[in-house]
Motif scaffolding. Sequence first.
Motif, short mmCIF file in Angstrom:
data_model
loop_
_atom_site.label_atom_id
_atom_site.label_comp_id
_atom_site.label_asym_id
_atom_site.label_seq_id
_atom_site.Cartn_x
_atom_site.Cartn_y
_atom_site.Cartn_z
N MET A 1 0.79 -1.12 -0.22
CA MET A 1 0.06 0.17 0.00
C MET A 1 0.97 1.27 0.01
SD MET A 1 -1.35 -2.99 1.67
CE MET A 1 -0.85 -2.30 3.46
N LYS A 2 0.38 2.41 -0.72
CA LYS A 2 1.14 3.59 -0.78
C LYS A 2 0.53 4.71 -0.67
CE LYS A 2 5.04 5.88 -1.15
NZ LYS A 2 5.88 6.03 0.12
N ALA A 3 0.59 5.77 0.09
CA ALA A 3 -0.01 7.05 0.07
C ALA A 3 0.64 8.03 0.10
CB ALA A 3 -1.11 7.05 0.93
N ILE A 4 0.69 9.10 -0.75
CA ILE A 4 1.56 10.16 -0.66
C ILE A 4 0.80 11.54 -0.97
CG2 ILE A 4 2.19 10.17 -3.00
CD1 ILE A 4 5.10 10.47 -2.51
N SER A 5 1.25 12.66 -0.39
CA SER A 5 0.62 13.81 -0.47
C SER A 5 1.71 14.97 -0.27
CB SER A 5 -0.51 14.33 0.59
OG SER A 5 -0.94 15.20 0.48
N ILE A 6 1.72 15.92 -1.26
CA ILE A 6 2.52 17.14 -1.19
C ILE A 6 1.96 18.25 -1.67
CG2 ILE A 6 4.40 15.67 -2.12
CD1 ILE A 6 4.11 16.95 -5.01
N THR A 7 2.60 19.42 -1.15
CA THR A 7 1.83 20.54 -1.28
C THR A 7 2.45 21.55 -2.41
OG1 THR A 7 1.42 22.65 0.22
CG2 THR A 7 3.62 22.04 0.13
N LYS A 8 1.58 22.60 -2.69
CA LYS A 8 1.89 23.38 -3.66
C LYS A 8 3.35 23.75 -3.66
CE LYS A 8 -2.61 25.65 -3.30
NZ LYS A 8 -2.95 24.97 -1.98
N PHE A 9 4.05 24.16 -4.89
CA PHE A 9 5.38 24.71 -5.11
C PHE A 9 5.64 26.13 -4.49
CE2 PHE A 9 4.23 22.01 -8.91
CZ PHE A 9 4.25 20.78 -8.26
N GLU A 10 5.56 26.21 -3.30
CA GLU A 10 5.62 27.50 -2.62
C GLU A 10 6.19 27.29 -1.18
OE1 GLU A 10 1.77 29.38 -2.43
OE2 GLU A 10 1.40 29.04 -4.22
N GLU A 11 6.74 28.55 -0.68
CA GLU A 11 7.29 28.57 0.64
C GLU A 11 6.30 28.73 1.59
OE1 GLU A 11 10.34 27.27 1.62
OE2 GLU A 11 10.63 27.01 -0.43
N GLY A 12 6.32 27.82 2.82
CA GLY A 12 5.47 28.46 3.79
C GLY A 12 4.05 27.98 3.57
N VAL A 13 3.32 27.22 2.93
CA VAL A 13 2.30 26.98 2.68
C VAL A 13 1.64 25.52 3.18
CG1 VAL A 13 1.84 28.18 0.51
CG2 VAL A 13 2.78 25.90 0.46
N VAL A 14 0.62 25.39 3.76
CA VAL A 14 -0.08 24.15 4.60
C VAL A 14 -0.49 23.14 3.48
CG1 VAL A 14 -1.47 23.46 6.03
CG2 VAL A 14 -0.31 25.47 6.81
N ASN A 15 -0.15 21.97 3.43
CA ASN A 15 -0.75 21.07 2.49
C ASN A 15 -2.20 20.61 3.15
OD1 ASN A 15 -1.60 18.85 0.90
ND2 ASN A 15 0.17 17.52 1.67
N GLU A 16 -3.35 21.04 2.63
CA GLU A 16 -4.47 20.91 2.94
C GLU A 16 -5.15 19.49 2.66
OE1 GLU A 16 -5.90 25.29 3.33
OE2 GLU A 16 -6.24 24.58 1.45
N ASP A 17 -4.45 18.53 1.82
CA ASP A 17 -4.72 17.38 1.31
C ASP A 17 -4.37 16.05 2.47
OD1 ASP A 17 -5.57 18.40 -0.97
OD2 ASP A 17 -4.34 17.03 -2.09
N ALA A 18 -4.92 15.27 2.53
CA ALA A 18 -4.66 14.00 3.15
C ALA A 18 -4.88 12.77 2.46
CB ALA A 18 -5.37 14.04 4.52
N ALA A 19 -3.94 11.90 2.66
CA ALA A 19 -3.97 10.80 1.88
C ALA A 19 -3.60 9.48 2.98
CB ALA A 19 -3.01 10.64 0.65
N ILE A 20 -4.41 8.22 2.63
CA ILE A 20 -4.10 7.12 3.47
C ILE A 20 -4.17 5.94 2.55
CG2 ILE A 20 -6.51 6.70 4.29
CD1 ILE A 20 -5.30 6.34 7.11
N ALA A 21 -3.39 4.82 2.88
CA ALA A 21 -3.51 3.47 2.43
C ALA A 21 -3.31 2.57 3.46
CB ALA A 21 -2.30 3.36 1.31
N THR A 22 -4.35 1.86 3.62
CA THR A 22 -4.14 0.35 4.46
C THR A 22 -4.42 -0.62 3.87
OG1 THR A 22 -6.53 0.30 4.91
CG2 THR A 22 -5.42 1.95 6.11
N SER A 23 -4.44 -1.71 4.43
CA SER A 23 -4.83 -3.10 3.56
C SER A 23 -6.26 -3.30 3.22
CB SER A 23 -4.51 -4.46 4.16
OG SER A 23 -5.14 -4.49 5.40
N ASN A 24 -7.01 -2.38 4.02
CA ASN A 24 -8.59 -2.45 3.84
C ASN A 24 -9.06 -1.35 2.92
OD1 ASN A 24 -10.78 -3.77 4.66
ND2 ASN A 24 -11.48 -2.06 6.08
N TYR A 25 -8.53 -0.19 2.98
CA TYR A 25 -9.16 0.95 2.14
C TYR A 25 -7.93 2.10 1.80
CZ TYR A 25 -9.32 3.45 6.41
OH TYR A 25 -8.84 4.37 7.69
N ILE A 26 -8.16 2.63 0.73
CA ILE A 26 -7.48 3.72 0.31
C ILE A 26 -8.28 5.04 0.28
CG2 ILE A 26 -5.36 2.61 -0.80
CD1 ILE A 26 -7.03 3.19 -3.65
N ALA A 27 -7.66 6.23 0.28
CA ALA A 27 -8.61 7.43 0.69
C ALA A 27 -7.75 8.58 0.43
CB ALA A 27 -9.29 7.40 2.13
#
Length: 264
Positions: A1-27
Amino acid sequence: MKAISITKFEEGVVNEDAAIATSNYIAVSDGAGGGGVFADKWSKYLIDNIPTEPIADYGSFDSWIDSIWEAFYNRWEEKAKEEGGLLLNKFYEEGSFATLVAVWNSGRWVSYGDSTAFCYDMATGKLQYSIGQLTDFNNPPYLVNCKDPTEEIGFKTGVFEISSSSIVFVASDALAHYILMMYEVAHKDEFALELQQAIDAQTKNSNFVNAALNMASIGFDRDIVSKLLHCSKNTANFKRHIVHLHELGLIAHDDYSFATFRNF
């Protein structure tokens, strides 16, 4: 399983996304910072509280949100009170907003908003997806709020047909638009009408479609899916790939999230 999340290409910004990968679900959940507050906290909270059993219908989805919103609200109300002023007023008036898409290992998927679930069969070359069509990304997404009820019209669900050659993954809107766009461009005879409608809409997404159509021949599994799967093993490689796509004029400037069951 793999989940990855990156923010915009700017300094000092918060990543408002979230990602998750388990054996049961991805989201993936895309926190909407254009309104409300604590969008990054709300998106993370949603994916961390997804039930292990698939959500089968809107009633179950609504009941699940109803069972979890209050704990989040109470916790972040206290934080808002510490800040006071405009932030507290904004929290009371608007709350927190996010999209949500999830797929369980049974193939059942649910979505609320424009984060998208995909199932690609490497043997047949067929892509299944949770969003209706490419131009749907032009519309303001439905958003789950931490204090207001959801709307049934914003909820979608289905079941992917999964085989041993299938790859199931989810993505936030900018990346999802790129994936679906490249699939349609790779099969442009089949999707000629949808691609033309996307161009005729004259939105920022129209520019990405034009750029994609001007590229040389595209192998969707080789050039799009395989590259995403391999670069998502490593944050630096994933960011490098997204930056390159942005430089080519193929993807919007945004936070980017991706999750898959398959670990390549």
